[in-house]
Scaffold this motif. Structure first.
Motif, PDB file in Angstrom:
ATOM      1  N   VAL A   1      -6.476   3.254  17.038  1.00 27.21           N
ATOM      2  CA  VAL A   1      -5.175   3.808  17.429  1.00 27.21           C
ATOM      3  C   VAL A   1      -4.014   2.917  16.989  1.00 27.21           C
ATOM      4  N   THR A   2      -4.174   1.616  17.160  1.00 27.38           N
ATOM      5  CA  THR A   2      -3.024   0.739  16.899  1.00 27.38           C
ATOM      6  C   THR A   2      -2.889   0.348  15.422  1.00 27.38           C
ATOM      7  N   VAL A   3      -3.977  -0.104  14.813  1.00 24.55           N
ATOM      8  CA  VAL A   3      -3.824  -0.588  13.429  1.00 24.55           C
ATOM      9  C   VAL A   3      -4.461   0.366  12.412  1.00 24.55           C
ATOM     10  N   GLY A   4      -5.126   1.401  12.918  1.00 21.74           N
ATOM     11  CA  GLY A   4      -5.710   2.393  12.017  1.00 21.74           C
ATOM     12  C   GLY A   4      -7.112   2.027  11.594  1.00 21.74           C
ATOM     13  N   GLY A   5      -7.816   3.040  11.119  1.00 26.70           N
ATOM     14  CA  GLY A   5      -9.233   2.834  10.820  1.00 26.70           C
ATOM     15  C   GLY A   5      -9.511   2.333   9.416  1.00 26.70           C
ATOM     16  N   ARG A   6      -8.474   2.134   8.608  1.00 25.96           N
ATOM     17  CA  ARG A   6      -8.756   1.808   7.213  1.00 25.96           C
ATOM     18  C   ARG A   6      -9.407   0.425   7.063  1.00 25.96           C
ATOM     19  N   ILE A   7     -10.134   0.300   5.983  1.00 30.21           N
ATOM     20  CA  ILE A   7     -10.880  -0.932   5.734  1.00 30.21           C
ATOM     21  C   ILE A   7      -9.956  -1.985   5.140  1.00 30.21           C
ATOM     22  N   ARG A   8      -9.992  -3.148   5.710  1.00 30.93           N
ATOM     23  CA  ARG A   8      -9.150  -4.236   5.223  1.00 30.93           C
ATOM     24  C   ARG A   8     -10.026  -5.368   4.693  1.00 30.93           C
ATOM     25  N   ALA A   9      -9.396  -6.208   3.903  1.00 29.03           N
ATOM     26  CA  ALA A   9     -10.113  -7.390   3.439  1.00 29.03           C
ATOM     27  C   ALA A   9      -9.301  -8.613   3.804  1.00 29.03           C
ATOM     28  N   LEU A  10      -9.972  -9.630   4.269  1.00 29.59           N
ATOM     29  CA  LEU A  10      -9.272 -10.892   4.490  1.00 29.59           C
ATOM     30  C   LEU A  10      -8.846 -11.403   3.115  1.00 29.59           C
ATOM     31  N   PRO A  11      -7.606 -11.884   2.996  1.00 32.58           N
ATOM     32  CA  PRO A  11      -7.142 -12.331   1.684  1.00 32.58           C
ATOM     33  C   PRO A  11      -8.099 -13.340   1.058  1.00 32.58           C
ATOM     34  N   ARG A  12      -8.626 -12.979  -0.102  1.00 30.89           N
ATOM     35  CA  ARG A  12      -9.634 -13.801  -0.776  1.00 30.89           C
ATOM     36  C   ARG A  12      -9.131 -15.206  -1.068  1.00 30.89           C
ATOM     37  N   SER A  13      -7.847 -15.265  -1.409  1.00 32.57           N
ATOM     38  CA  SER A  13      -7.290 -16.549  -1.848  1.00 32.57           C
ATOM     39  C   SER A  13      -7.401 -17.628  -0.773  1.00 32.57           C
ATOM     40  N   THR A  14      -7.412 -17.192   0.486  1.00 31.92           N
ATOM     41  CA  THR A  14      -7.380 -18.199   1.545  1.00 31.92           C
ATOM     42  C   THR A  14      -8.750 -18.816   1.795  1.00 31.92           C
ATOM     43  N   PHE A  15      -9.809 -18.118   1.393  1.00 33.73           N
ATOM     44  CA  PHE A  15     -11.134 -18.709   1.528  1.00 33.73           C
ATOM     45  C   PHE A  15     -11.649 -19.109   0.149  1.00 33.73           C
ATOM     46  N   PRO A  16     -12.399 -20.169   0.063  1.00 30.16           N
ATOM     47  CA  PRO A  16     -12.903 -20.590  -1.241  1.00 30.16           C
ATOM     48  C   PRO A  16     -13.778 -19.504  -1.854  1.00 30.16           C
ATOM     49  N   THR A  17     -13.623 -19.250  -3.142  1.00 29.64           N
ATOM     50  CA  THR A  17     -14.361 -18.153  -3.763  1.00 29.64           C
ATOM     51  C   THR A  17     -15.311 -18.613  -4.862  1.00 29.64           C
ATOM     52  N   GLY A  18     -15.333 -19.889  -5.118  1.00 27.72           N
ATOM     53  CA  GLY A  18     -16.150 -20.391  -6.227  1.00 27.72           C
ATOM     54  C   GLY A  18     -17.624 -20.074  -6.059  1.00 27.72           C
ATOM     55  N   VAL A  19     -18.349 -20.066  -7.156  1.00 30.75           N
ATOM     56  CA  VAL A  19     -19.791 -19.862  -7.110  1.00 30.75           C
ATOM     57  C   VAL A  19     -20.453 -21.074  -7.757  1.00 30.75           C
ATOM     58  N   PHE A  20     -21.381 -21.653  -7.067  1.00 27.40           N
ATOM     59  CA  PHE A  20     -22.083 -22.809  -7.633  1.00 27.40           C
ATOM     60  C   PHE A  20     -23.365 -22.353  -8.294  1.00 27.40           C
ATOM     61  N   ASN A  21     -23.578 -22.840  -9.496  1.00 31.12           N
ATOM     62  CA  ASN A  21     -24.828 -22.553 -10.175  1.00 31.12           C
ATOM     63  C   ASN A  21     -25.818 -23.637  -9.789  1.00 31.12           C
ATOM     64  N   LEU A  22     -26.822 -23.250  -9.031  1.00 27.57           N
ATOM     65  CA  LEU A  22     -27.742 -24.259  -8.530  1.00 27.57           C
ATOM     66  C   LEU A  22     -28.772 -24.632  -9.593  1.00 27.57           C
ATOM     67  N   TRP A  23     -29.424 -23.596 -10.138  1.00 28.22           N
ATOM     68  CA  TRP A  23     -30.513 -23.877 -11.069  1.00 28.22           C
ATOM     69  C   TRP A  23     -30.929 -22.583 -11.736  1.00 28.22           C
ATOM     70  N   GLU A  24     -30.952 -22.518 -13.037  1.00 26.80           N
ATOM     71  CA  GLU A  24     -31.484 -21.377 -13.795  1.00 26.80           C
ATOM     72  C   GLU A  24     -31.024 -20.029 -13.232  1.00 26.80           C
ATOM     73  N   GLY A  25     -29.751 -19.840 -13.086  1.00 25.53           N
ATOM     74  CA  GLY A  25     -29.259 -18.538 -12.658  1.00 25.53           C
ATOM     75  C   GLY A  25     -29.305 -18.306 -11.161  1.00 25.53           C
TER      76      GLY A  25
END
Lengths: 239, 298
Positions: free
Chosen positions: B118-142
């Motif tokens: 009712v208050t903010v609506g049912g639409r799907i939101r995403a937490l701003p990606r920029s604020t959380f680290p997004t890097g991917v570490f390559n551990l070993w062979e893919g």
């Protein structure tokens, strides 16, 4: 024995339409042992629970040191009443040590608490041996000792016991009652509720006989032991 | 999909990461159960409150990530406490039958969910990606691990360790363990049981919020996000309701089962496997791995 420590005046407790206590009054003097005896369903446990704030009182008053006693369970413990509940109710998934520790929950005086550990170990040496054991693994008698020790860790003015002899072998009961006497000699007043009338009367100074929520008789325990009505109704043959 | 060792390791990592988020939710669930012996279905609602609090603190008011996280934890913890006071306490005081609490908790969950619709609506939101680290570490062979996975794993370990320390080392922690054993007798020890229950709900709410924020990062944020607690509930039952180590173990098992199914069979089979596990567990050992031996489990 001069000062009144605890006084209950005209206590009434109702469970729905059933009146479990119908105007029961009792006095406990300083350093005294008082027992309340009576048959199953006489209202003994209800009386204990009323004192501890576990059931609602519909009428009547309770005074400790002539001040009205709080109706909040946790404040009552802080003001100096500590109950050993019926059926012992030790915390079975905690160790013996933790059970004693939680007994001292209301206290902050660390050195005094340490002394009281020594005190309860002197009363019940077996607990020291079982310190790291889970309380659920103790025998019935040992659990009763733990329940008493746990209540003592609150450093109560009055130790309340609800049916401490229940389900224990006579020899074990003897031992525990002997320790209760010692505890009393060390300055703790005791209020005891018992179906085992003989044991209770042998230990206590005075006693009240409760029948269906009302006072039937009160007096010095040694007189009640000789009373013919009490003998036939509560002490049984040859007791 | 063919079996490869790298897929296997990859799905183990993913499973542990997902399982750690389940664990945060399941532990709070189990904690409440251990004290009051009912399944608090409003737990999902607490998690949603945490997610939205974090979202608005970040996006609308522009606070930093740590501050927004803290705000989310508090919002969720307080929601839990208020819920207990308004909805559960009056019932607890009237009846010892915990079924009423369970039904009330379902109602509270619906209320919280719909308040957001009712208050903010049912639409799907995403937490701003920029604020959380997004890097991917390559551990070993893919084989890779994303920084958000690392973050959620580390955070889960930290919060669960803090909970463990709180329960084992503090006075109130001991009181909570005693109450889990016998709440009435805990009251006889001079423990203020009303306060203790509020404290338990606060802790459960805080843990739910941590889970809620990480779920929002991993998936997205919407009013029905709380429904994912069903999974945490299943995990808690598999581990044994009321047991905290059980809740953690159950959560990890569930996370691994889901991710291995997704990796080797099909993503769509995940839920089928999860609920089959639940049924099998209830058939073999209804008390779960570490559960209290109580007949009623709902």
């Amino acid at each position: 024995m001069s000062k009144i420590l605890l006084e209950a005046r005209g206590l009434c407790v109702n469970y729905g339409a059933i009146q479990a206590l119908a105007g029961f009054s009792l006095k406990l003097f300083e350093n005294e042992i008082v027992s309340v005896i009576g048959a199953n369903g006489a209202g003994k446990s209800t009386f204990m629970n009323a004192l501890m704030g576990m059931v609602k009182i519909s009428k009547g008053e309770i005074f400790l040191d002539s001040y009205p006693l709080s109706r909040h369970n946790y404040k009552i413990v802080r003001s100096g009443l500590s109950l050993v509940p019926e059926g012992r109710r030790v915390f079975s998934s905690l160790t013996v040590e933790e059970n004693l520790k939680i007994g001292a929950f209301t206290r902050k005086d660390k050195t005094e608490i340490k002394n009281d550990y020594e005190w309860v170990f002197s009363l019940f040496p077996i607990l020291q041996e079982r310190l790291k054991q889970y309380a659920g693994t103790l025998s019935g008698g040992e659990q009763q000792m733990l329940a008493i020790a746990r209540a003592l860790m609150a450093r109560p003015k009055i130790l309340l016991l609800d049916e401490p002899s229940l389900g224990l072998a006579p020899i074990v009961i003897q031992g525990i009652f002997k320790e209760l006497k010692r505890i009393n000699e060390q300055g703790v007043s005791i209020l005891l509720v018992e179906q085992n009338a003989k044991q209770a009367l042998l230990l206590s100074h005075r006693a009240y006989v409760l029948q269906t929520g009302r006072l039937l008789k009160e007096g010095a325990s040694k007189d009640l032991l000789e009373d013919s009505d009490i003998k036939s109704a509560y002490l049984g043959h040859g007791a | 999909m063919s079996f490869t060792f790298s897929t296997f390791v990859q799905q183990i990592i993913n499973g542990l990461s997902l399982g750690s988020v389940y664990a945060l939710i399941a532990v709070g669930y189990s904690l409440v159960y251990s004290i009051l012996l009912f399944s608090n279905f409003a737990h999902g609602g607490f998690l949603v409150v945490g997610g939205y609090a974090c979202y608005y603190l970040l996006t609308q008011w522009g606070y930093s990530v740590p501050f927004s996280m803290l705000g989310a934890l508090l919002a969720s913890g307080l929601t839990a406490v208020v819920t207990e006071r308004l909805a559960y306490k009056p019932i607890r005081e009237r009846t010892p039958i915990t079924l009423y609490l369970l039904i009330a908790s379902m109602g509270v969950n619906i209320i919280i969910e719909n308040l957001f619709v009712v208050t903010v609506g049912g639409r799907i939101r995403a937490l701003p990606r920029s604020t959380f680290p997004t890097g991917v570490f390559n551990l070993w062979e893919g084989i890779t691990i994303s920084s958000s996975d690392v973050l959620s794993l580390v955070t889960a370990v930290i919060f669960l360790s803090l909970l463990q320390l709180f329960l084992s080392r503090t006075r109130w922690g001991l009181a909570i363990r005693a109450a889990a054993c016998d709440i009435k007798t805990a009251g006889l020890m001079g423990v203020n049981v009303t306060f203790l229950i509020s404290l338990v709900f606060f802790v459960a709410g805080v843990l739910a919020a941590v889970g809620g924020v990480f779920l929002s990062v991993r998936y997205s944020l919407y009013p029905q996000l709380g429904n994912i607690t069903t999974k945490a509930f299943v995990a808690a039952v598999i581990g044994g309701l009321g047991s905290l180590p059980g809740a953690v173990a159950g959560s990890l098992i569930l996370g691994l089962a889901e991710m291995l199914t997704a990796g080797f069979i099909s993503s769509q089979m995940r839920d089928l496997v999860v609920y089959s596990l639940l049924v099998i567990m209830l058939l073999i050992s209804p008390a779960g791995f570490f559960g209290k031996k109580i007949s009623e489990k709902i």
